[in-house]
Scaffold this motif. Structure first.
Motif, PDB file in Angstrom:
ATOM      1  N   THR A   1       0.972  -1.117   0.126  1.00 53.18           N
ATOM      2  CA  THR A   1      -0.156  -0.042  -0.100  1.00 53.18           C
ATOM      3  C   THR A   1       1.005   1.111  -0.152  1.00 53.18           C
ATOM      4  O   THR A   1       2.056   1.147   0.329  1.00 53.18           O
ATOM      5  CB  THR A   1      -0.915  -0.053   1.170  1.00 53.18           C
ATOM      6  N   ALA A   2       0.386   2.306  -0.312  1.00 55.07           N
ATOM      7  CA  ALA A   2       1.109   3.528  -0.312  1.00 55.07           C
ATOM      8  C   ALA A   2       1.371   3.917   0.819  1.00 55.07           C
ATOM      9  O   ALA A   2       2.574   4.403   1.225  1.00 55.07           O
ATOM     10  CB  ALA A   2       0.078   4.653  -1.207  1.00 55.07           C
ATOM     11  N   ALA A   3       0.678   3.657   1.932  1.00 51.27           N
ATOM     12  CA  ALA A   3       0.994   4.166   3.377  1.00 51.27           C
ATOM     13  C   ALA A   3       2.168   3.255   3.857  1.00 51.27           C
ATOM     14  O   ALA A   3       2.904   3.910   4.445  1.00 51.27           O
ATOM     15  CB  ALA A   3      -0.013   3.943   4.355  1.00 51.27           C
ATOM     16  N   ASP A   4       2.064   1.992   3.427  1.00 45.54           N
ATOM     17  CA  ASP A   4       3.340   1.069   3.900  1.00 45.54           C
ATOM     18  C   ASP A   4       4.590   1.573   3.232  1.00 45.54           C
ATOM     19  O   ASP A   4       5.772   1.548   3.800  1.00 45.54           O
ATOM     20  CB  ASP A   4       2.899  -0.295   3.678  1.00 45.54           C
ATOM     21  N   ILE A   5       4.719   1.967   2.097  1.00 47.01           N
ATOM     22  CA  ILE A   5       5.631   2.458   1.244  1.00 47.01           C
ATOM     23  C   ILE A   5       6.391   3.786   1.800  1.00 47.01           C
ATOM     24  O   ILE A   5       7.470   3.684   2.227  1.00 47.01           O
ATOM     25  CB  ILE A   5       5.492   2.511  -0.103  1.00 47.01           C
ATOM     26  N   LEU A   6       5.632   4.554   2.225  1.00 46.13           N
ATOM     27  CA  LEU A   6       5.946   5.835   2.779  1.00 46.13           C
ATOM     28  C   LEU A   6       6.684   5.740   4.035  1.00 46.13           C
ATOM     29  O   LEU A   6       7.671   6.251   4.336  1.00 46.13           O
ATOM     30  CB  LEU A   6       4.790   6.890   2.904  1.00 46.13           C
ATOM     31  N   SER A   7       5.915   4.515   4.780  1.00 43.65           N
ATOM     32  CA  SER A   7       6.505   4.409   6.327  1.00 43.65           C
ATOM     33  C   SER A   7       7.846   3.886   6.105  1.00 43.65           C
ATOM     34  O   SER A   7       8.474   3.676   7.140  1.00 43.65           O
ATOM     35  CB  SER A   7       5.559   3.685   7.026  1.00 43.65           C
ATOM     36  N   GLY A   8       7.981   2.827   5.224  1.00 40.21           N
ATOM     37  CA  GLY A   8       9.323   2.052   5.017  1.00 40.21           C
ATOM     38  C   GLY A   8      10.490   2.745   4.090  1.00 40.21           C
ATOM     39  O   GLY A   8      11.580   2.131   4.246  1.00 40.21           O
ATOM     40  N   ALA A   9      10.236   3.930   3.615  1.00 42.69           N
ATOM     41  CA  ALA A   9      11.044   4.537   2.621  1.00 42.69           C
ATOM     42  C   ALA A   9      12.204   5.049   3.398  1.00 42.69           C
ATOM     43  O   ALA A   9      13.277   5.215   2.745  1.00 42.69           O
ATOM     44  CB  ALA A   9      10.153   5.539   1.801  1.00 42.69           C
ATOM     45  N   GLU A  10      12.266   5.468   4.684  1.00 41.96           N
ATOM     46  CA  GLU A  10      13.360   5.921   5.196  1.00 41.96           C
ATOM     47  C   GLU A  10      14.690   5.033   5.001  1.00 41.96           C
ATOM     48  O   GLU A  10      15.541   5.443   5.419  1.00 41.96           O
ATOM     49  CB  GLU A  10      12.869   6.246   6.730  1.00 41.96           C
ATOM     50  N   ALA A  11      14.276   3.903   5.043  1.00 38.61           N
ATOM     51  CA  ALA A  11      15.468   2.793   4.887  1.00 38.61           C
ATOM     52  C   ALA A  11      16.097   2.721   3.615  1.00 38.61           C
ATOM     53  O   ALA A  11      17.014   2.006   3.508  1.00 38.61           O
ATOM     54  CB  ALA A  11      14.698   1.488   5.409  1.00 38.61           C
ATOM     55  N   ALA A  12      15.714   3.514   2.733  1.00 39.70           N
ATOM     56  CA  ALA A  12      16.133   3.404   1.337  1.00 39.70           C
ATOM     57  C   ALA A  12      17.555   4.199   1.379  1.00 39.70           C
ATOM     58  O   ALA A  12      17.684   5.240   1.891  1.00 39.70           O
ATOM     59  CB  ALA A  12      15.129   4.097   0.441  1.00 39.70           C
ATOM     60  N   PRO A  13      18.642   3.426   0.723  1.00 38.55           N
ATOM     61  CA  PRO A  13      19.740   4.057   0.621  1.00 38.55           C
ATOM     62  C   PRO A  13      19.923   5.508  -0.001  1.00 38.55           C
ATOM     63  O   PRO A  13      20.762   6.065   0.378  1.00 38.55           O
ATOM     64  CB  PRO A  13      20.732   3.154   0.108  1.00 38.55           C
ATOM     65  N   ASP A  14      19.110   5.703  -0.791  1.00 38.36           N
ATOM     66  CA  ASP A  14      18.964   7.031  -1.697  1.00 38.36           C
ATOM     67  C   ASP A  14      17.663   7.963  -1.435  1.00 38.36           C
ATOM     68  O   ASP A  14      17.454   8.527  -2.272  1.00 38.36           O
ATOM     69  CB  ASP A  14      18.913   6.499  -3.400  1.00 38.36           C
ATOM     70  N   ARG A  15      17.437   7.699  -0.280  1.00 41.95           N
ATOM     71  CA  ARG A  15      16.063   8.313   0.221  1.00 41.95           C
ATOM     72  C   ARG A  15      16.315   9.735   0.249  1.00 41.95           C
ATOM     73  O   ARG A  15      15.310  10.643   0.141  1.00 41.95           O
ATOM     74  CB  ARG A  15      15.466   7.904   1.763  1.00 41.95           C
ATOM     75  N   ASN A  16      17.558  10.442   0.310  1.00 41.52           N
ATOM     76  CA  ASN A  16      17.715  11.773   0.402  1.00 41.52           C
ATOM     77  C   ASN A  16      17.599  12.485  -1.121  1.00 41.52           C
ATOM     78  O   ASN A  16      17.926  13.779  -1.183  1.00 41.52           O
ATOM     79  CB  ASN A  16      19.201  12.142   0.880  1.00 41.52           C
ATOM     80  N   GLU A  17      17.582  11.634  -2.083  1.00 40.00           N
ATOM     81  CA  GLU A  17      17.376  12.237  -3.333  1.00 40.00           C
ATOM     82  C   GLU A  17      16.041  12.967  -3.571  1.00 40.00           C
ATOM     83  O   GLU A  17      15.884  13.782  -4.506  1.00 40.00           O
ATOM     84  CB  GLU A  17      17.334  11.241  -4.622  1.00 40.00           C
ATOM     85  N   ALA A  18      15.219  12.818  -2.645  1.00 39.61           N
ATOM     86  CA  ALA A  18      13.733  13.275  -2.674  1.00 39.61           C
ATOM     87  C   ALA A  18      13.642  14.152  -1.225  1.00 39.61           C
ATOM     88  O   ALA A  18      14.102  13.649  -0.338  1.00 39.61           O
ATOM     89  CB  ALA A  18      12.510  12.432  -2.805  1.00 39.61           C
ATOM     90  N   SER A  19      13.068  15.354  -1.407  1.00 40.32           N
ATOM     91  CA  SER A  19      12.950  16.194   0.019  1.00 40.32           C
ATOM     92  C   SER A  19      11.521  15.549   0.877  1.00 40.32           C
ATOM     93  O   SER A  19      11.545  16.081   1.723  1.00 40.32           O
ATOM     94  CB  SER A  19      12.858  17.633  -0.271  1.00 40.32           C
ATOM     95  N   GLU A  20      10.681  15.002  -0.163  1.00 44.75           N
ATOM     96  CA  GLU A  20       9.375  14.745   0.367  1.00 44.75           C
ATOM     97  C   GLU A  20       9.003  13.412  -0.491  1.00 44.75           C
ATOM     98  O   GLU A  20       8.994  13.568  -1.845  1.00 44.75           O
ATOM     99  CB  GLU A  20       8.357  16.018   0.298  1.00 44.75           C
ATOM    100  N   LEU A  21       8.093  12.671   0.206  1.00 45.20           N
ATOM    101  CA  LEU A  21       7.314  11.570  -0.729  1.00 45.20           C
ATOM    102  C   LEU A  21       6.106  11.734  -0.434  1.00 45.20           C
ATOM    103  O   LEU A  21       5.451  12.149   0.483  1.00 45.20           O
ATOM    104  CB  LEU A  21       7.989  10.232  -0.193  1.00 45.20           C
ATOM    105  N   LEU A  22       5.283  11.631  -1.574  1.00 40.25           N
ATOM    106  CA  LEU A  22       3.822  11.775  -1.555  1.00 40.25           C
ATOM    107  C   LEU A  22       3.190  10.470  -2.355  1.00 40.25           C
ATOM    108  O   LEU A  22       3.591   9.645  -2.967  1.00 40.25           O
ATOM    109  CB  LEU A  22       3.416  12.970  -2.603  1.00 40.25           C
ATOM    110  N   PHE A  23       1.885  10.629  -2.338  1.00 33.76           N
ATOM    111  CA  PHE A  23       1.085   9.733  -3.236  1.00 33.76           C
ATOM    112  C   PHE A  23      -0.197  10.128  -3.518  1.00 33.76           C
ATOM    113  O   PHE A  23      -1.031  10.904  -2.707  1.00 33.76           O
ATOM    114  CB  PHE A  23       0.907   8.427  -2.622  1.00 33.76           C
ATOM    115  N   TYR A  24      -0.613  10.085  -4.876  1.00 38.31           N
ATOM    116  CA  TYR A  24      -1.749  10.666  -5.609  1.00 38.31           C
ATOM    117  C   TYR A  24      -2.401   9.455  -6.092  1.00 38.31           C
ATOM    118  O   TYR A  24      -1.853   8.363  -6.580  1.00 38.31           O
ATOM    119  CB  TYR A  24      -1.380  11.462  -6.520  1.00 38.31           C
TER     120      TYR A  24
END
Length: 247
Positions: A191-214
């Motif tokens: 789900t989108a919520a699960d992805i956003l909550s787990g994304a902080e563990a991504a090695p390149d997470r700092n490429e984005a200042s914000e994560l959203l879902f539409y």
């Protein structure tokens, strides 16, 4: 540069074959050295990695074939500006193959990122997920699904994109940061919520200042939540290709 190509091609119907190394002309090679030195002085963390160059492509029915060679990020930096073709009319660009992933979540949303203000390209703009395809050390076939799955995992820590449902929806040429870009719709079971909550563990997470879902409807709606945002070229093209794919 080429005209936009819109299609709906399963990823297992994409053939990418890698042969040899792309070399810049001598005078452009000198430009590469000086351009890279200037960029490295400003961004010491910059890495001159190997990229996959799209030399040519052709579409036959529901099959996309790509002929590729190896290039490097520094060659791309030296040849990506729009005026390069006028300054060096007889020289070829590095043309690395960019990949944009339209990540469709299990609950029918699309993951959208807002680029970091420190990004080299499109700082602060609305984006999706993407990067550049990388070549193997040996010549031969390159699995572009594996390349886009790697980008998705590195940026948002999603490891469950589904090969059997992944579809290439378009190919276009970026006129701003000049290179070809392949757009793929890649479903995830999460789900989108699960992805956003787990994304902080991504090695390149700092490429984005914000994560959203539409929602898909919001993505396609010209008056959607992105209406007043700064949109990157790849976001605009992804919307266009998605509209055609879903007709």
């Amino acid at each position: 540069m080429f005209q936009d190509q819109s299609f709906s091609i399963p990823v297992d119907h994409i053939d990418c074959h890698l042969v040899g190394n792309f070399e810049l002309q001598n005078r452009v090679e000198e430009v590469r050295k000086s351009t890279w030195a200037a960029l490295f002085a400003k961004r010491p963390a910059a890495f001159d990695g190997a990229l996959l160059r799209m030399a040519s492509y052709w579409v036959e029915g529901e099959r996309l074939s790509i002929a590729a060679s190896r290039t490097r990020f520094s060659a791309y930096v030296a040849t990506r500006h729009p005026t390069f073709g006028f300054e060096y009319p007889d020289a070829d660009r590095a043309d690395p193959l960019g990949l944009t992933a339209i990540v469709l979540t299990g609950d029918g949303n699309v993951i959208v990122t807002k680029r970091s203000l420190l990004a080299d390209q499109n700082p602060g703009g609305l984006y999706l997920i993407g990067g550049y395809a990388e070549p193997g050390e040996s010549d031969g076939p390159v699995d572009l699904f594996n390349e886009i799955a790697r980008e998705v995992e590195e940026e948002i820590a999603v490891r469950d994109v589904t090969r059997s449902e992944a579809v290439a929806v378009g190919l276009a040429y970026d006129p701003v940061f000049c290179h070809p870009e392949l757009f793929l719709l890649v479903p995830s079971k999460s789900t989108a919520a699960d992805i956003l909550s787990g994304a902080e563990a991504a090695p390149d997470r700092n490429e984005a200042s914000e994560l959203l879902f539409y929602s898909v409807d919001d993505i396609l709606d010209d008056n959607g939540p992105h209406k007043n945002a700064a949109l990157t070229w790849s976001f605009i093209k992804a919307r266009k290709f998605l509209q055609r794919h879903l007709r």
